[in-house]
Design a protein around this motif. Structure first.
Motif, mmCIF file in Angstrom:
data_model
loop_
_atom_site.group_PDB
_atom_site.id
_atom_site.type_symbol
_atom_site.label_atom_id
_atom_site.label_comp_id
_atom_site.label_asym_id
_atom_site.label_seq_id
_atom_site.Cartn_x
_atom_site.Cartn_y
_atom_site.Cartn_z
ATOM 1 N N LYS A 27 24.781 37.602 56.709
ATOM 2 C CA LYS A 27 24.635 37.729 55.258
ATOM 3 C C LYS A 27 24.082 39.110 54.909
ATOM 4 O O LYS A 27 24.592 39.795 54.022
ATOM 5 C CB LYS A 27 23.726 36.624 54.722
ATOM 6 C CG LYS A 27 23.532 36.687 53.228
ATOM 7 C CD LYS A 27 22.646 35.557 52.733
ATOM 8 C CE LYS A 27 22.458 35.664 51.224
ATOM 9 N NZ LYS A 27 21.568 34.626 50.717
ATOM 10 N N ARG A 28 23.038 39.541 55.602
ATOM 11 C CA ARG A 28 22.453 40.854 55.358
ATOM 12 C C ARG A 28 23.439 41.955 55.758
ATOM 13 O O ARG A 28 23.590 42.944 55.061
ATOM 14 C CB ARG A 28 21.148 40.992 56.148
ATOM 15 C CG ARG A 28 20.493 42.348 56.065
ATOM 16 C CD ARG A 28 20.231 42.868 54.665
ATOM 17 N NE ARG A 28 19.236 42.133 53.944
ATOM 18 C CZ ARG A 28 18.668 42.564 52.815
ATOM 19 N NH1 ARG A 28 18.970 43.740 52.298
ATOM 20 N NH2 ARG A 28 17.798 41.814 52.187
ATOM 21 N N LEU A 29 24.134 41.767 56.871
ATOM 22 C CA LEU A 29 25.084 42.767 57.340
ATOM 23 C C LEU A 29 26.247 42.939 56.361
ATOM 24 O O LEU A 29 26.706 44.057 56.125
ATOM 25 C CB LEU A 29 25.597 42.396 58.728
ATOM 26 C CG LEU A 29 26.318 43.488 59.498
ATOM 27 C CD1 LEU A 29 25.431 44.709 59.691
ATOM 28 C CD2 LEU A 29 26.773 42.950 60.841
ATOM 29 N N ASP A 33 27.228 46.412 54.645
ATOM 30 C CA ASP A 33 28.616 46.843 54.837
ATOM 31 C C ASP A 33 29.245 47.239 53.499
ATOM 32 O O ASP A 33 29.841 48.312 53.367
ATOM 33 C CB ASP A 33 29.403 45.709 55.498
ATOM 34 C CG ASP A 33 30.839 46.067 55.780
ATOM 35 O OD1 ASP A 33 31.085 47.098 56.429
ATOM 36 O OD2 ASP A 33 31.724 45.300 55.362
ATOM 37 N N GLN A 34 29.067 46.405 52.488
ATOM 38 C CA GLN A 34 29.624 46.691 51.158
ATOM 39 C C GLN A 34 28.916 47.878 50.511
ATOM 40 O O GLN A 34 29.562 48.722 49.877
ATOM 41 C CB GLN A 34 29.532 45.463 50.264
ATOM 42 C CG GLN A 34 30.453 44.353 50.700
ATOM 43 C CD GLN A 34 30.252 43.084 49.894
ATOM 44 O OE1 GLN A 34 29.383 43.000 49.041
ATOM 45 N NE2 GLN A 34 31.064 42.072 50.178
ATOM 46 N N ALA A 35 27.604 47.954 50.665
ATOM 47 C CA ALA A 35 26.851 49.057 50.063
ATOM 48 C C ALA A 35 27.262 50.393 50.671
ATOM 49 O O ALA A 35 27.482 51.370 49.950
ATOM 50 C CB ALA A 35 25.350 48.820 50.235
ATOM 51 N N LEU A 36 27.382 50.443 51.997
ATOM 52 C CA LEU A 36 27.765 51.692 52.655
ATOM 53 C C LEU A 36 29.178 52.119 52.285
ATOM 54 O O LEU A 36 29.444 53.299 52.054
ATOM 55 C CB LEU A 36 27.642 51.564 54.173
ATOM 56 C CG LEU A 36 26.238 51.401 54.731
ATOM 57 C CD1 LEU A 36 26.297 51.220 56.242
ATOM 58 C CD2 LEU A 36 25.331 52.544 54.349
ATOM 59 N N ALA A 37 30.086 51.167 52.225
ATOM 60 C CA ALA A 37 31.491 51.475 51.919
ATOM 61 C C ALA A 37 31.637 52.117 50.544
ATOM 62 O O ALA A 37 32.581 52.881 50.318
ATOM 63 C CB ALA A 37 32.336 50.217 52.011
ATOM 64 N N VAL A 47 32.843 46.070 61.241
ATOM 65 C CA VAL A 47 31.922 45.108 61.842
ATOM 66 C C VAL A 47 32.745 44.250 62.796
ATOM 67 O O VAL A 47 33.798 43.725 62.420
ATOM 68 C CB VAL A 47 31.256 44.208 60.770
ATOM 69 C CG1 VAL A 47 30.362 43.166 61.426
ATOM 70 C CG2 VAL A 47 30.483 45.042 59.766
ATOM 71 N N MET A 48 32.261 44.110 64.034
ATOM 72 C CA MET A 48 32.973 43.341 65.052
ATOM 73 C C MET A 48 31.996 42.375 65.724
ATOM 74 O O MET A 48 30.816 42.695 65.861
ATOM 75 C CB MET A 48 33.566 44.297 66.093
ATOM 76 C CG MET A 48 34.544 45.295 65.491
ATOM 77 S SD MET A 48 34.601 46.875 66.369
ATOM 78 C CE MET A 48 33.134 47.687 65.746
ATOM 79 N N THR A 49 32.496 41.218 66.135
ATOM 80 C CA THR A 49 31.639 40.247 66.816
ATOM 81 C C THR A 49 32.349 39.678 68.032
ATOM 82 O O THR A 49 33.580 39.644 68.097
ATOM 83 C CB THR A 49 31.250 39.072 65.898
ATOM 84 O OG1 THR A 49 32.427 38.371 65.518
ATOM 85 C CG2 THR A 49 30.502 39.533 64.673
ATOM 86 N N GLU A 50 31.532 39.231 68.985
ATOM 87 C CA GLU A 50 32.033 38.486 70.131
ATOM 88 C C GLU A 50 30.965 37.490 70.556
ATOM 89 O O GLU A 50 29.774 37.758 70.415
ATOM 90 C CB GLU A 50 32.419 39.399 71.296
ATOM 91 C CG GLU A 50 31.227 39.926 72.067
ATOM 92 C CD GLU A 50 31.581 40.589 73.386
ATOM 93 O OE1 GLU A 50 32.660 40.348 73.933
ATOM 94 O OE2 GLU A 50 30.741 41.360 73.868
#
Length: 107
Positions: A27-29, A33-37, A47-50
């Motif tokens: 949620k914070r990420l 992400d939106q703010a930086l963009a 942003v990537m996850t595994e």
């Protein structure tokens, strides 16, 4: 001798996130992400996850047009965090998130 950076810079961060902390962390990420963009000089933001056992590895990559653009963005986000009373270090500690963060320049 210090490397002089005049072109794009890349912020690459990797986080080890306990599964139970993933919803709050993401949620914070998503907010950051939106703010930086939306900031000037942000060329790309991924942003990537595994899944890795009982944890998730989350990696972020942000390309900035220049060191100056990145510094201006960092200052703006820091001001927002101060106004909000948000402490990223405390947030990650509370969630049990381990971070490996780095700044890279193209060669």
């Amino acid at each position: 001798m210090a490397l002089q950076i005049s072109g794009p810079v890349f912020r690459i961060d990797k986080f080890a996130v306990p599964a139970e902390a993933l919803p709050a962390f993401m949620k914070r990420l998503r907010w950051i992400d939106q703010a930086l963009a939306a900031l000037p000089g942000c060329r790309q933001n991924c942003v990537m996850t595994e899944r890795s056992g009982s944890e998730f590895n989350v990696a972020t990559l942000v390309e900035w047009a220049s060191p100056e653009a990145m510094a201006a963005a960092r200052a703006q986000i820091s001001r927002h965090y101060a106004e909000e009373g948000f402490d990223p270090t405390e947030f990650m500690k509370r969630l049990g998130v381990r971070a490996d963060m780095g700044l890279f320049a193209g060669v």
